[in-house]
Enzyme design. Sequence first.
Site, PDB file in Angstrom:
ATOM      1  N   GLY A  11       0.815  -1.208   0.000  1.00  0.00           N
ATOM      2  CA  GLY A  11       0.000   0.000   0.000  1.00  0.00           C
ATOM      3  C   GLY A  11       0.848   1.256   0.000  1.00  0.00           C
ATOM      4  CG  ASP A  12       0.697   3.659   2.457  1.00  0.00           C
ATOM      5  OD1 ASP A  12      -0.382   4.264   2.530  1.00  0.00           O
ATOM      6  OD2 ASP A  12       1.072   2.830   3.309  1.00  0.00           O
ATOM      7  CB  ALA A  38      -7.332   3.042   1.586  1.00  0.00           C
ATOM      8  CG  HIS A  40      -5.947   7.368  -3.376  1.00  0.00           C
ATOM      9  ND1 HIS A  40      -5.058   6.353  -3.157  1.00  0.00           N
ATOM     10  CD2 HIS A  40      -6.914   6.849  -4.170  1.00  0.00           C
ATOM     11  CE1 HIS A  40      -5.473   5.265  -3.782  1.00  0.00           C
ATOM     12  NE2 HIS A  40      -6.590   5.538  -4.399  1.00  0.00           N
ATOM     13  CB  SER A 402       8.314  15.973  -7.775  1.00  0.00           C
ATOM     14  OG  SER A 402       7.176  16.638  -8.282  1.00  0.00           O
TER      15      SER A 402
END
EC number: 6.3.4.4
Length: 411
Positions: A11-12, A38, A40, A402
């Site tokens: 994840g992440d 979760a 985003h 980035s």
Amino acid sequence: MADVVVGIQWGDEGKGKIVDRIAKDYDFVVRYQGGHNAGHTIVHKGVKHSLHLMPSGVLYPQCKNIISSAVVVSIKDLCEEISAFEDLENRLFISDRAHVILPYHAKKDAFKEKSQNIGTTKKGIGPCYEDKMARSGIRMGDLLDDKILEERLNAHFKAIEPFKEAYDLGENYEKDLREYFKTHAPKICPFIKDTTSMLIEANQKGEKILLEGAQGTLLDIDLGTYPFVTSSNTTSASACVSTGLNPKAINEVIGITKAYSTRVGNGPFPSEDTTPMGDHLRTKGAEFGTTTKRPRRCGWLDLVALKYACTLNGCTQLALMKLDVLDGIDAIKVCVAYERKGERLEAFPSDLKDCAPIYQTFKGWEKSAGVRKLDDLEPNAREYIRFIEKEVGVKIRLISTSPEREDTIFL
């Protein structure tokens, strides 16, 4: 046709940025599993947006956004997310088959975490899925009919009666829960639809559908590092089950991985770096949970796990995230195999206990941050990318340099 974006680590990985970057090319963006455990994080025009339930396509006005049936929904948290956006009418749709997370679920989650120490977010995700599998849950569609909702609530109250004291639900739990629904359901109900039929029809019309997962493959309830996993299926196969689209509808499967590895919570992590280098990766990569703000454990890229995840998901292409976090490091390690009790393992085992990493070391590079063309990357960075492609056997089609949407290399 539909494309799937799936995390292929713990994840992440940066799925939100990828979905945000490509969503403009799709008619539908669909969140297909998980809950508000979760998160985003998307940077759009210099503004950071943290999304927990909303699909990442909400920043594009032409996208229809769907929360599909295998997602578990905290209606309180979803109301808060909805309030941050305007003009969601005919742009946000919630499956009538999705299950509702109740305050009781969070209480039960916290109670169980005390003894199990899995490292959950204690937001009620697992207990909600438990009720779903026990066929005793409340679904979003139940909110549309007061009589049906009352029946479901009465059944719920009867089922939890023996556990009220243990889970510290309080004497007014029944009254409070009814008030909870009265407060939040009216704001949610206009968005509840039969999204399965919507997506099947959209696919038949040739509309473009993007399916985004939450968490990562190595947290899958069946195929991950059990018991240190989430409570849903996180692989690309879950996208079909949740949406009603059959496997023939799937075109591309885009696997998302960082240029290094991270993990939140407990559980095995062979390539974790517990030296100051791990702290450096955490600080430079801003590795703190979107949902919990917990510091993420950091380490080197694990190709054993990555190859396993790519195979499970049928990845047709990869996106390599946060390459810039490795800038300025003299020697960059990659885990190419495990050693366990004197044996070399190149296949990902069902149990990672006693697995130690076997590393291959690469020369680092000075700067990749902000680079938007492959040829502008330093030779050592390009060599690192080529090695990953060769070992995994899947082409890297996108490289993020980035958090900004535009700082992306397309290959």
